[in-house]
Each structure stands twice: as C-alpha cells, then as structure tokens.
Design an enzyme around this catalytic site. Sequence first.
Site, PDB file in Angstrom:
ATOM      1  N   THR A  25       0.984  -1.376   0.006  1.00  0.00           N
ATOM      2  CA  THR A  25      -0.187  -0.107  -0.180  1.00  0.00           C
ATOM      3  C   THR A  25       0.778   1.172   0.107  1.00  0.00           C
ATOM      4  O   THR A  25       0.835   2.138  -0.528  1.00  0.00           O
ATOM      5  CB  THR A  25      -1.044   0.009   1.370  1.00  0.00           C
TER       6      THR A  25
ATOM      7  N   CYS B  90     -21.456  -9.102   2.155  1.00  0.00           N
ATOM      8  CA  CYS B  90     -22.552  -8.567   2.427  1.00  0.00           C
ATOM      9  C   CYS B  90     -22.219  -7.564   3.582  1.00  0.00           C
ATOM     10  O   CYS B  90     -22.040  -7.467   4.453  1.00  0.00           O
ATOM     11  CB  CYS B  90     -23.370  -9.653   3.387  1.00  0.00           C
TER      12      CYS B  90
END
Lengths: 122, 388
Positions: free
Chosen positions: B75, B327
Amino acid sequence: MYSKKVMEEFSNPANVGVVEDADGVGEIGSTIDGDIINISIKVKDNILEDVKFKTFGCVVAISTSSAVAKLAKGKTVDEAMSLTNEDVINYLDGLPEGKDRCSGFALDALKMAIDDYIHKSK
Amino acid sequence: MGTMKRIYMDHSATTPVDPLVVDAMLPFFTDLFGNASSLHSFGSEAAEALLRARKQVADAIGALPEEIIFTSGGTESDNLAIRGVVPFNAGKKHVITSVIEHPAVLNTCAFLESLGHEVTYVPVDADGVVDVKILEKSVRENTVLVSVMHANNEVGTIQPIEKISEIAKKYNIYFHTDAVQSVGKIPVNVDDLGVDMLSISSHKIHGPKGVGVLYVRKGTNISPIVFGGNHEMGMRSGTENVSGIVGFAKAMELAAQRQDADSIHMTQMRDSLISRVFDSISDVRLNGHPSRRLPNNVNMSFKYAEGESMLMLLDMQGVAVSTGSACSSKSLKASHVLSALEIEDDFIHGSLRISLGRENTMDDIDYVVGALQETIAKLRAMSPLADR
C-alpha cells in the site's frame, strides 16, 4: 464475529422447506439485491401450526430465517404478528454491527405470509 | 474440537512466513538490533545487512540496488509511486489507471482527484483484461503516469504489461505496476516488463508483514511522501525495519529460486481444482481469464449459493478461502472487480476466491472439492431459487 447462536442456526437450520398446501406465503428480495427469503405457513385454529422457510443469502439472512420460523411456530396469528426485530436479534444473541440490513427481512417475509393468510381467509 | 483438518487457501490475502525467512530474521531482533544510521559497530552491522538485502531484492527483479526503496508494504509503495510522481511533474496533472486496481491505487487516485488532478479509469473486458486500445486513446498532453497492476488480486488475470509499457514509452509517460500478487508466481523483471516503478509486498510471498518495496528506475522524477531523517536515499524516512527487510529479502530470494517449481505445482493444483469442480458441481462459472491467470488463483461463482455463506460453511470444514460477494450494511454488494467483469446477477453474489500456496498439496485439493460439493449442496437445498 458472529455469536455462537447465529452460527448454530446458520449451519444447522430447522424448518427448511415449503409448507404443503400453505395457507399463506410471503417472499422478499430479488437476485439483484442478493437475498431472497420465502416463508410459508399453515394455520389451524388461529395457530401457526407450521412455518417453513427457503432462503438464498448471507449468514444473517439464513440464521434470521431459521430464528423467525422457530419463534413463530406454535404462536397465535396475533402473537406472531407482534414479533419484533429485537425479538429475533435477542434470540440470536445479537448481530455484528453493519450486519443489520437483512436482519428484518425474514420477519417481513413472515408478516407477508400472515397477511396473505388473513387476506385469503376473509 | 479435536483435530479438525485445516487447509489454508487464501494466499492472496497473506501467506505463512517460511521457516528459512524466520531463521534469517531472528538475529536481528536480539544480537544485531542496531540502528543502521548509527556510526558504531552495532549500527554498521545493521547497515551491512540492509546493503545485502537491497542487493538480494534488486537481483531478484533485475534492478540496481539504488533503485530499491524499502517501505512498509504494498500500500505504501503504491502511494509513493502515485503521490510521489504526479504532483511533482510541473503542469502534468493526468493519470491513467484501470477500474480493477487494488484500493491502494484507486483510493490514492481518488485523493489526487480531490486535489484537482485528472484520472482516467480504463475499463476491462469480460475476462478482466485492461483494454489497451482505450488506454492509448486516453493519453493526453498532460498525462504523467500510467498505473496498471501486473496481475489482479481477486480474479488473477495477468495484464498485458509489456504492451502498456510500449504505449507509455511512446508518449514519454511514467509507468507504475503493482506486482504484489505476481511476484513468486510468474516472472517479474523490471526490464522485461518495461516499467519505471513496481510495488512488491513481503507478506504475500512468505515474508513478514509490514515491509515491502517500491522499485524506482534511475532518473524517475519522484518526491518522497514521508519526510524525516532522509533514510532510503531520502526517499522514505524512518528508521529501517531491519529484521523485516532481511526477512523480506530472504523471501524474495526464495521466491526467485522456487518460482519455476512453485508455478508448475500451483498450476497443476489450480487446473485440477477447476476441472473437478466443473465436473461435479452444476451452475458454476470461472471468473477471470481462462489462461492468462495467476497459477495460484481460482475464482468461481456458483448459482443459488451466496458468497459469505459458502465461506463460513467451508470454514466450519476447516477450509479458509475468501469471497468477492460481501454482505455490507447497505446491500449485498459484489466487489468492484467482479462488477467490472459483467457477471450475471445469478452468479455475482456467489463468488469464491481460492488462492493456492506452495505448501498446499493435491490431497488438499481432494478435500476442498469434497467440502465444496457439500457446501453448495447444503445451500442450494435451502435456496428458493434452486427449484425454479
């Protein structure tokens, strides 16, 4: 992150299926949204004699469906209608934060099934 | 619980540290703990270790030691490549990237947009391959950087890096690639790929977490994004994570040595897993490119079975995988990568990413195929869609 109770209901759900000659059916969701919950009921002498569900969805969708079927079975129509989302979440010993979106769907499907029964029996 | 079988197949998320890497690191926590900037013998021991590590990493990717900047991981390397180059090349404000990049690239680009820079997000085809023609058409007068990943972390599609490099060279644009998923699985050589910058993460290749590298080709006009005591040739300040860097360098050396054998082993397991699943489970699709994909990546979708539910049932059988069909609080939402692949609604909520590692075996594949069959059968028996 899920409670032990959620994982129990999810991995070993009771009342899966469709009630034969159902007195009421409720269904919520679509393939676009993701979850689909179908609840069918058999009513005798104002009592929910049988409640079955079929669910496509996440862990919460399946475990709440199983919980709703268990909670509603054996109750009177009025008692089942007054079940709340809190009752379902308490039964499952809580749900993780951010997973509450579909927790009400199973109860909505049950109430649709009861409405369907009331409508049909008029 | 007794001794349930546990099989780890989520190597795109992270990997176990190789014991040889641990051995290489251990002295640097206790005996050789010095700060590489100190002038005494403790310091020079650490400085020498850094020198060796820099050469090991450089050799593994065909770079020069002075082109290696150690960072805290993939990152930070992506951030440095993009934020270090884009704002510091006068007048050039435009960046080209793809819609399926890692969030480390996408969110950095979004931040630059908020500062007034311009970003073009090039689409991919149904197999997840970046559209090179659209990429070339997106080039502007003021384009300063192209950033396209070497291989995708979710669906494993390998991008046409050499072609993109030609375009970048033709228009005199810097080219960065995120090679976090490809190192150790397919050849990664900075000259063969023709890149100016390349990001690598240690913990994806059996090294420790918290360390990575940005390769920066000599002559690239780049500014640091972390300022301080001018470590890493002034490009990344902060006392070097010597033990981590030593471990990472060892992991790079092992990855380079083992890549051919690992790649054959993982390709065999991958292809066996895919064909056995397709033979024994109906209504399944492979996501990503059928052949231009990482040797260790299997990404499949199953109809009538939802991703998180599959993941959790597999976990209960001891199998660790991941899903791109999470979800979330608002909706059952597929990942940005799966969404870019134009997968039908019936399939998009039922994806699984199974990412293999060198320690997996064919026996593991047998077990996972069985566990998948059981999982899918169980969920389909519950699904109202399966009988329609």
